[in-house]
Design a protein around this motif. Structure first.
Motif, PDB file in Angstrom:
ATOM      1  N   ARG A  56       0.731  -1.055  -0.061  1.00  0.00           N
ATOM      2  CA  ARG A  56      -0.524   0.203   0.029  1.00  0.00           C
ATOM      3  C   ARG A  56       0.838   1.198  -0.454  1.00  0.00           C
ATOM      4  O   ARG A  56       0.525   2.358  -0.872  1.00  0.00           O
ATOM      5  N   PHE A  57       2.334   0.989   0.468  1.00  0.00           N
ATOM      6  CA  PHE A  57       3.064   2.579   0.509  1.00  0.00           C
ATOM      7  C   PHE A  57       3.860   2.070  -1.156  1.00  0.00           C
ATOM      8  O   PHE A  57       4.501   2.802  -0.525  1.00  0.00           O
ATOM      9  N   ARG A  58       4.407   1.051  -2.011  1.00  0.00           N
ATOM     10  CA  ARG A  58       4.730   1.509  -2.363  1.00  0.00           C
ATOM     11  C   ARG A  58       4.245   1.523  -3.891  1.00  0.00           C
ATOM     12  O   ARG A  58       4.627   1.318  -5.048  1.00  0.00           O
ATOM     13  N   LYS A  59       3.101   2.583  -4.496  1.00  0.00           N
ATOM     14  CA  LYS A  59       3.351   2.140  -5.573  1.00  0.00           C
ATOM     15  C   LYS A  59       3.737   2.771  -6.347  1.00  0.00           C
ATOM     16  O   LYS A  59       4.797   3.991  -6.082  1.00  0.00           O
ATOM     17  N   GLY A  60       3.926   2.468  -7.777  1.00  0.00           N
ATOM     18  CA  GLY A  60       4.942   2.879  -8.875  1.00  0.00           C
ATOM     19  C   GLY A  60       5.793   1.506  -8.625  1.00  0.00           C
ATOM     20  O   GLY A  60       7.149   2.341  -9.041  1.00  0.00           O
ATOM     21  N   ALA A  61       6.712   1.507  -7.507  1.00  0.00           N
ATOM     22  CA  ALA A  61       6.992  -0.006  -7.269  1.00  0.00           C
ATOM     23  C   ALA A  61       8.076  -0.918  -8.502  1.00  0.00           C
ATOM     24  O   ALA A  61       6.575  -1.479  -9.057  1.00  0.00           O
ATOM     25  N   ARG A  62       8.480  -1.539  -9.053  1.00  0.00           N
ATOM     26  CA  ARG A  62       8.462  -2.902  -9.165  1.00  0.00           C
ATOM     27  C   ARG A  62       9.451  -3.894  -8.577  1.00  0.00           C
ATOM     28  O   ARG A  62       9.929  -3.995  -7.337  1.00  0.00           O
ATOM     29  N   ILE A  86       2.165  -1.738  -8.760  1.00  0.00           N
ATOM     30  CA  ILE A  86       3.448  -2.352  -8.298  1.00  0.00           C
ATOM     31  C   ILE A  86       3.820  -3.037 -10.137  1.00  0.00           C
ATOM     32  O   ILE A  86       2.783  -3.823 -10.840  1.00  0.00           O
ATOM     33  N   SER A  87       4.380  -2.911 -10.287  1.00  0.00           N
ATOM     34  CA  SER A  87       5.338  -3.662 -11.689  1.00  0.00           C
ATOM     35  C   SER A  87       5.927  -5.281 -11.212  1.00  0.00           C
ATOM     36  O   SER A  87       6.750  -5.028 -10.680  1.00  0.00           O
ATOM     37  N   ALA A  88       5.580  -6.263 -11.815  1.00  0.00           N
ATOM     38  CA  ALA A  88       6.421  -7.611 -12.158  1.00  0.00           C
ATOM     39  C   ALA A  88       7.243  -8.236 -12.768  1.00  0.00           C
ATOM     40  O   ALA A  88       6.602  -7.955 -14.041  1.00  0.00           O
ATOM     41  N   VAL A  89       8.316  -8.558 -12.320  1.00  0.00           N
ATOM     42  CA  VAL A  89       9.304  -9.553 -13.420  1.00  0.00           C
ATOM     43  C   VAL A  89       9.641 -10.170 -12.080  1.00  0.00           C
ATOM     44  O   VAL A  89       9.310 -11.039 -11.249  1.00  0.00           O
ATOM     45  N   MET A  90       8.532 -11.608 -13.178  1.00  0.00           N
ATOM     46  CA  MET A  90       8.630 -12.932 -12.656  1.00  0.00           C
ATOM     47  C   MET A  90       9.737 -13.971 -13.223  1.00  0.00           C
ATOM     48  O   MET A  90       9.623 -14.222 -13.982  1.00  0.00           O
ATOM     49  N   ASN A  91      10.633 -14.655 -12.447  1.00  0.00           N
ATOM     50  CA  ASN A  91      11.466 -15.096 -12.043  1.00  0.00           C
ATOM     51  C   ASN A  91      11.473 -16.965 -11.955  1.00  0.00           C
ATOM     52  O   ASN A  91      10.419 -17.189 -11.262  1.00  0.00           O
ATOM     53  N   ASP A  92      11.428 -17.128 -12.760  1.00  0.00           N
ATOM     54  CA  ASP A  92      11.651 -19.312 -12.943  1.00  0.00           C
ATOM     55  C   ASP A  92      12.095 -19.799 -13.983  1.00  0.00           C
ATOM     56  O   ASP A  92      12.468 -19.093 -15.090  1.00  0.00           O
ATOM     57  N   SER A  93      11.888 -21.298 -13.860  1.00  0.00           N
ATOM     58  CA  SER A  93      12.440 -22.122 -15.282  1.00  0.00           C
ATOM     59  C   SER A  93      11.562 -21.291 -16.560  1.00  0.00           C
ATOM     60  O   SER A  93       9.688 -21.085 -16.259  1.00  0.00           O
ATOM     61  N   PRO A  94      11.886 -21.567 -18.489  1.00  0.00           N
ATOM     62  CA  PRO A  94      11.331 -21.021 -19.014  1.00  0.00           C
ATOM     63  C   PRO A  94       9.735 -22.101 -18.981  1.00  0.00           C
ATOM     64  O   PRO A  94       8.677 -21.066 -19.209  1.00  0.00           O
ATOM     65  N   GLU A  95       9.531 -23.063 -18.146  1.00  0.00           N
ATOM     66  CA  GLU A  95       8.335 -24.022 -18.167  1.00  0.00           C
ATOM     67  C   GLU A  95       7.914 -23.461 -17.108  1.00  0.00           C
ATOM     68  O   GLU A  95       6.664 -24.009 -17.549  1.00  0.00           O
ATOM     69  N   MET A  96       8.064 -23.075 -16.138  1.00  0.00           N
ATOM     70  CA  MET A  96       7.114 -22.645 -15.738  1.00  0.00           C
ATOM     71  C   MET A  96       6.539 -21.589 -16.014  1.00  0.00           C
ATOM     72  O   MET A  96       5.387 -21.349 -15.465  1.00  0.00           O
ATOM     73  N   ASP A 129      12.903  -2.568  -6.328  1.00  0.00           N
ATOM     74  CA  ASP A 129      11.977  -1.898  -5.128  1.00  0.00           C
ATOM     75  C   ASP A 129      11.693  -2.860  -3.890  1.00  0.00           C
ATOM     76  O   ASP A 129      11.417  -3.107  -2.548  1.00  0.00           O
ATOM     77  N   LEU A 130      11.015  -4.372  -4.099  1.00  0.00           N
ATOM     78  CA  LEU A 130      10.436  -5.189  -3.601  1.00  0.00           C
ATOM     79  C   LEU A 130      11.432  -6.634  -4.358  1.00  0.00           C
ATOM     80  O   LEU A 130      11.139  -6.436  -5.736  1.00  0.00           O
ATOM     81  N   ILE A 131      11.608  -7.697  -3.362  1.00  0.00           N
ATOM     82  CA  ILE A 131      11.899  -8.883  -3.564  1.00  0.00           C
ATOM     83  C   ILE A 131      10.700  -9.505  -3.106  1.00  0.00           C
ATOM     84  O   ILE A 131      10.697  -9.607  -1.930  1.00  0.00           O
ATOM     85  N   LEU A 132      10.304 -10.800  -3.879  1.00  0.00           N
ATOM     86  CA  LEU A 132       9.190 -11.266  -2.750  1.00  0.00           C
ATOM     87  C   LEU A 132      10.218 -13.256  -3.499  1.00  0.00           C
ATOM     88  O   LEU A 132      10.675 -12.848  -4.708  1.00  0.00           O
ATOM     89  N   CYS A 133      10.501 -13.910  -2.138  1.00  0.00           N
ATOM     90  CA  CYS A 133      10.950 -15.050  -2.629  1.00  0.00           C
ATOM     91  C   CYS A 133      10.123 -16.284  -1.715  1.00  0.00           C
ATOM     92  O   CYS A 133      10.225 -16.641  -0.694  1.00  0.00           O
TER      93      CYS A 133
END
Length: 252
Positions: A56-62, A86-96, A129-133
């Motif tokens: 909620r405090f991260r408008k415009g974050a990546r 928030i824009s998202a970059v998703m990381n995983d195998s090409p298959e996933m 700005d943000l990383i999720l694992c």
């Protein structure tokens, strides 16, 4: 539904690539969870993620989601990111990555992290700005150095950025829980038995994450000039009594 016993299968990056191509697996099974471990819990998990990363405090974050999988949880995170702009970059195998709903806006970062750190920073040189694992660290340690992984997260974060390394199985916490009255009662009810769980506090279990590993991760983040905290999960999550989260806030 699959006949694979997920509790007995060694899960790592390459195995999840195989799971992505296995049409006999459900969406939750292909990311390593029996249906009963995740079905009905996605909303509570999402609420916790959104709170700890302070969407909620991260408008415009990546956001960079490491080991994002392709499941109802993946779609829920992407929808939440869109709602909070928030824009998202998703990381995983090409298959996933190929299995994620293309109607949701995101960029793809194929490959195994931290091996793709350079590519992640080529895509966005200013960092994230943000990383999720989430529900991933215990597989990462089978494939690479945990310190290399943590260093890469710190390097990928912008100063002022925040990372959630979530849903980490903590062997020490699990042993303490199953040695307690609450844990014994939980085990008996879940297993439908009158026999208490066997707890071997000092047995060496290789490739497991325990209090010492979590403490070392926190110390490593501090050495990189950032803050880190081991934080509990709320009781609304399915394995809150055996798992921990780590929150990282990059300072320098």
């Amino acid at each position: 539904m699959s006949e694979i016993d997920l509790a007995k299968v060694e899960l790592n990056y390459e195995r999840f690539r195989e799971f992505a191509n296995n049409r006999d697996l459900s969406e939750r099974e292909r990311i390593g969870f029996p249906e009963s471990y995740r079905a009905g819990y996605e909303e509570a998990i999402l609420t916790d993620i959104v709170s700890k990363l302070e969407f909620r405090f991260r408008k415009g974050a990546r956001l960079l989601d490491i080991g994002c999988g392709a499941s109802p949880m993946t779609s829920a995170i992407l929808k939440a990111a869109k709602d909070f702009e928030i824009s998202a970059v998703m990381n995983d195998s090409p298959e996933m990555l190929s299995l994620i709903d293309e109607d949701l806006p995101f960029e793809k970062l194929p490959g195994r992290f931290p091996e793709v750190l350079d590519q992640a920073l080529q895509m966005h040189p200013e960092g994230y700005d943000l990383i999720l694992c989430y529900s991933v660290l215990h597989y990462i340690v089978l494939d690479t150095s945990i310190f290399d992984f943590i260093d890469a997260i710190c390097l990928a974060l912008k100063p002022g950025g925040c990372a959630l390394i979530g849903d980490i199985p903590n062997l020490s916490k699990r042993r303490r829980f199953f040695a307690s009255e609450e844990g014994i009662a939980f085990h008996k009810a879940f297993m439908k038995t009158d026999i208490p769980p066997e707890v071997k506090h000092f047995d060496v279990q290789r490739d497991a994450i325990d209090d010492a590993v979590l403490g070392a991760v926190v110390a490593r983040v501090h050495a990189n000039g950032s803050d880190a905290y081991v934080v509990p999960q709320p009781r609304s999550l399915p394995m809150f009594n055996r798992r921990d989260d780590i929150v990282v806030q990059r300072r320098l």
